[in-house]
Design a protein around this motif. Structure first.
Motif: not given
Length: 225
Positions: A35-36, A68-74, A130-139, A213-215
């Protein structure tokens, strides 16, 4: 030189979940979200009242922008972003009011620029990779260690995209924002530039706690006085 390195790095940006990434990184067992978050630090001025180039009064927001860019387990599910989705975020790093048309035009110019160096077909393939991340995916519920990445001088916020996705797939949260100069994108070796990045890092750390991830988009802050 910057664009040469940019093109080389593009060639290294492989990633479809389940496939090796940059430097043959292997994805971990977790799905990845990205998410951004765009926020302003009202305690710092980024734009002067008068634009030094045009001599006209500055229009719009003057507080320091931090994208800010945030990558997280989803949670699993959704379609991964393409590398080009990261590239387009560069335009809005110090101007959150960019229109979709402007972002599209910027991405097209970057694609054209890369095409002159590596060929149009290859550039299109890299930007569409394709990358690995899904944008705004549920954490994915849980507590994870947080890594704050500081790009090099003038480095873009998505600079650690591959690393961020890799670490997130192994149970980390990764946060990064562009290394902006104190009054523009221009970075110098002066103490003011160093202080600007240090305070950006401080802000990312403080606004990320206790749940990065709540930002929320376009939040404001009065921290770091």
């Amino acid at each position: 030189m910057r664009y040469f390195l940019y093109s080389v790095l593009l060639l290294w940006s492989f990633s479809a979940h389940g496939r090796p990434g940059f430097a043959n990184l292997q994805p971990g067992p977790l799905a990845v979200g990205w998410k951004m978050v765009q926020q302003y630090d009202d305690t710092r001025i980024y734009k002067d009242k008068i634009d030094l180039v045009s001599g006209r009064a500055t229009q719009g927001e003057r507080a320091r922008p931090i994208q800010t860019h945030i990558w997280y387990p989803a949670l699993k599910g959704g379609s991964p972003v393409a590398y080009g989705d990261y590239v387009r975020t560069e335009l809005s790093e110090d101007d959150f009011g960019r229109t979709r048309g402007e972002l599209d035009a910027f991405l097209a110019s970057r694609l054209k620029d890369a095409g002159t160096r590596i060929g149009a077909a290859q550039a299109k393939a890299v930007f569409g990779q394709p990358m690995w991340a899904v944008r705004d995916a549920a954490a994915l519920p849980g507590k994870y260690p947080v890594v704050i990445y500081a790009p090099g001088g003038g480095g873009v916020g998505y600079e650690p995209a591959d690393l961020g996705e890799y670490l997130a797939s192994h149970g980390y949260i990764v946060i990064a924002s562009r290394n902006l100069g104190p009054r523009s994108r221009m970075i110098t070796v002066a103490d003011e530039s160093i202080d600007a990045q240090m305070r950006d890092i401080q802000q990312n750390a403080s606004t990320a706690a206790p749940s990065p991830t709540s930002l929320r988009h376009s939040s404001r802050t009065s921290c770091c006085r």
